[in-house]
Design a protein around this motif. Structure first.
Motif, mmCIF file in Angstrom:
data_model
loop_
_atom_site.group_PDB
_atom_site.id
_atom_site.type_symbol
_atom_site.label_atom_id
_atom_site.label_comp_id
_atom_site.label_asym_id
_atom_site.label_seq_id
_atom_site.Cartn_x
_atom_site.Cartn_y
_atom_site.Cartn_z
ATOM 1 N N LEU A 51 0.805 -1.221 0.000
ATOM 2 C CA LEU A 51 0.000 0.000 0.000
ATOM 3 C C LEU A 51 0.838 1.272 0.000
ATOM 4 N N GLN A 52 1.901 1.307 0.789
ATOM 5 C CA GLN A 52 2.681 2.537 0.864
ATOM 6 C C GLN A 52 4.062 2.420 0.232
ATOM 7 N N GLY A 53 4.380 1.231 -0.301
ATOM 8 C CA GLY A 53 5.695 1.066 -0.902
ATOM 9 C C GLY A 53 6.763 0.892 0.167
ATOM 10 N N GLY A 54 7.979 0.666 -0.266
ATOM 11 C CA GLY A 54 9.072 0.478 0.681
ATOM 12 C C GLY A 54 10.162 -0.380 0.068
ATOM 13 N N SER A 55 10.969 -0.970 0.930
ATOM 14 C CA SER A 55 12.100 -1.776 0.474
ATOM 15 C C SER A 55 11.892 -3.235 0.857
ATOM 16 N N HIS A 56 12.290 -4.110 -0.046
ATOM 17 C CA HIS A 56 12.095 -5.547 0.128
ATOM 18 C C HIS A 56 13.395 -6.248 -0.261
ATOM 19 N N ILE A 57 13.937 -7.026 0.672
ATOM 20 C CA ILE A 57 15.176 -7.756 0.407
ATOM 21 C C ILE A 57 15.036 -9.178 0.938
ATOM 22 N N LEU A 58 15.502 -10.133 0.154
ATOM 23 C CA LEU A 58 15.524 -11.526 0.583
ATOM 24 C C LEU A 58 16.979 -11.950 0.726
ATOM 25 N N LEU A 59 17.356 -12.342 1.939
ATOM 26 C CA LEU A 59 18.726 -12.755 2.232
ATOM 27 C C LEU A 59 18.797 -14.277 2.276
ATOM 28 N N GLN A 60 19.868 -14.823 1.742
ATOM 29 C CA GLN A 60 20.057 -16.274 1.766
ATOM 30 C C GLN A 60 21.406 -16.607 2.386
ATOM 31 N N LEU A 61 21.392 -17.573 3.284
ATOM 32 C CA LEU A 61 22.615 -17.995 3.956
ATOM 33 C C LEU A 61 23.600 -18.589 2.956
ATOM 34 N N ASP A 62 24.853 -18.216 3.085
ATOM 35 C CA ASP A 62 25.910 -18.770 2.242
ATOM 36 C C ASP A 62 26.382 -20.083 2.870
ATOM 37 N N HIS A 63 25.893 -21.200 2.345
ATOM 38 C CA HIS A 63 26.225 -22.511 2.910
ATOM 39 C C HIS A 63 27.725 -22.782 2.857
ATOM 40 N N LYS A 64 28.348 -22.457 1.740
ATOM 41 C CA LYS A 64 29.774 -22.739 1.579
ATOM 42 C C LYS A 64 30.597 -21.986 2.614
ATOM 43 N N ASP A 65 30.216 -20.753 2.873
ATOM 44 C CA ASP A 65 30.937 -19.949 3.857
ATOM 45 C C ASP A 65 30.784 -20.551 5.246
ATOM 46 N N LEU A 66 29.561 -20.985 5.571
ATOM 47 C CA LEU A 66 29.324 -21.575 6.885
ATOM 48 C C LEU A 66 30.125 -22.865 7.061
ATOM 49 N N ILE A 67 30.100 -23.732 6.045
ATOM 50 C CA ILE A 67 30.845 -24.992 6.129
ATOM 51 C C ILE A 67 32.345 -24.718 6.212
ATOM 52 N N HIS A 68 32.809 -23.735 5.449
ATOM 53 C CA HIS A 68 34.229 -23.370 5.480
ATOM 54 C C HIS A 68 34.643 -22.937 6.889
ATOM 55 N N ASP A 69 33.803 -22.140 7.538
ATOM 56 C CA ASP A 69 34.109 -21.689 8.898
ATOM 57 C C ASP A 69 34.127 -22.864 9.873
ATOM 58 N N ARG A 70 33.161 -23.793 9.722
ATOM 59 C CA ARG A 70 33.120 -24.952 10.610
ATOM 60 C C ARG A 70 34.341 -25.845 10.400
ATOM 61 N N MET A 71 34.761 -25.998 9.165
ATOM 62 C CA MET A 71 35.945 -26.808 8.877
ATOM 63 C C MET A 71 37.188 -26.193 9.506
ATOM 64 N N ASN A 72 37.334 -24.885 9.378
ATOM 65 C CA ASN A 72 38.491 -24.208 9.974
ATOM 66 C C ASN A 72 38.485 -24.344 11.489
ATOM 67 N N ALA A 73 37.295 -24.186 12.095
ATOM 68 C CA ALA A 73 37.196 -24.293 13.549
ATOM 69 C C ALA A 73 37.525 -25.709 14.017
ATOM 70 N N THR A 74 37.033 -26.717 13.282
ATOM 71 C CA THR A 74 37.305 -28.107 13.650
ATOM 72 C C THR A 74 38.786 -28.441 13.490
ATOM 73 N N ARG A 75 39.387 -27.969 12.421
ATOM 74 C CA ARG A 75 40.818 -28.216 12.211
ATOM 75 C C ARG A 75 41.648 -27.568 13.319
ATOM 76 N N ASP A 76 41.274 -26.354 13.717
ATOM 77 C CA ASP A 76 41.993 -25.686 14.808
ATOM 78 C C ASP A 76 41.825 -26.450 16.118
ATOM 79 N N ASP A 77 40.615 -26.990 16.344
ATOM 80 C CA ASP A 77 40.376 -27.775 17.558
ATOM 81 C C ASP A 77 41.265 -29.018 17.584
ATOM 82 N N ILE A 78 41.361 -29.704 16.452
ATOM 83 C CA ILE A 78 42.197 -30.907 16.376
ATOM 84 C C ILE A 78 43.650 -30.560 16.667
#
Length: 225
Positions: A51-78
């Motif tokens: 009715l009044q207009g505005g801004s609309h954005i759809l954000l999507q999680l970057d799966h590769k980035d998340l997995i990359h971060d988890r891999m780095n964290a796990t490797r550091d833990d090991i």
């Protein structure tokens, strides 16, 4: 011909007048509402994006980035756990969703497995029926090698957690714009819908969402949908 008794007619007109009374603020300017007595309704209906207009954005999680971060964290833990346990190792490498390490001394293999057992311990998730999730699975391909692989349920848990936390971050940032009743909600498993009625500058919204703290999201191109 439809006939109403006098008291029913009075009630109908009272309902109509009450509706008009509470709807009047929607057709009056805000500057005028600020000058009228407090007992008169001031609250205006919040108009949606359509009715009044505005801004609309759809954000999507970057799966590769998340997995990359988890891999780095796990490797550091090991690396940290083996060093703290004074266990010699070599070939600490990551590939795909797996990380493997070769224990130098075969006699220390059991000690290494013990030192790294926390990596495979289930964690309370609050998801999947309120149970627990095993983020990492262990396997032994041989030759004194230990392999740790990110599980699908663990990745899904991290995605859900990231979405929940990101909604809080996005809400705080959008509130900085001072807009009225923005819509910020999860869409599907890995997306966040952001609608800000009245904000006619989508670049301003992108600037607010993209500043400072890291958000592993990408803007979704909806031009073809």
């Amino acid at each position: 011909m439809l006939y109403f008794t006098r008291w029913k007619t009075v009630l109908i007109w009272l309902a109509v007048l009450a509706g008009v009374f509470f709807a009047i603020p929607n057709v009056l300017p805000v500057s005028f509402l600020a000058r009228i007595p407090a007992w008169i309704p001031h609250k205006q209906m919040t108009l949606g994006l359509d009715l009044q207009g505005g801004s609309h954005i759809l954000l999507q999680l970057d799966h590769k980035d998340l997995i990359h971060d988890r891999m780095n964290a796990t490797r550091d833990d090991i690396r940290t756990k083996l060093r703290n346990a004074r266990i010699g190792y070599t070939g600490l490498v990551a590939s795909g969703k797996s990380i493997q390490v070769r224990i130098t001394d075969p006699k220390q293999l059991d000690a290494a497995r013990k030192a790294l057992e926390s990596l495979t311990q289930p964690i309370a998730s609050g998801l999947f029926g309120g149970g627990s999730v095993q983020e990492t699975a262990e396997s032994e391909p041989g030759n004194n090698v230990l392999r740790y692989t990110l599980t699908d349920e663990g990745i899904n848990y991290r995605i859900s957690s990231a979405i929940t936390k990101s909604i809080e971050v996005v809400s705080r940032r959008v509130n900085e714009l001072g807009t009225t009743e923005p819509i910020i909600q999860r869409q599907g498993t890995d997306r966040i819908l952001v609608q800000v009625p009245g904000l006619q500058d989508p670049d301003r919204l992108k600037e607010i969402l993209g500043k400072t703290a890291k958000l592993t999201f990408q803007m979704v191109d909806q031009s073809g949908s």
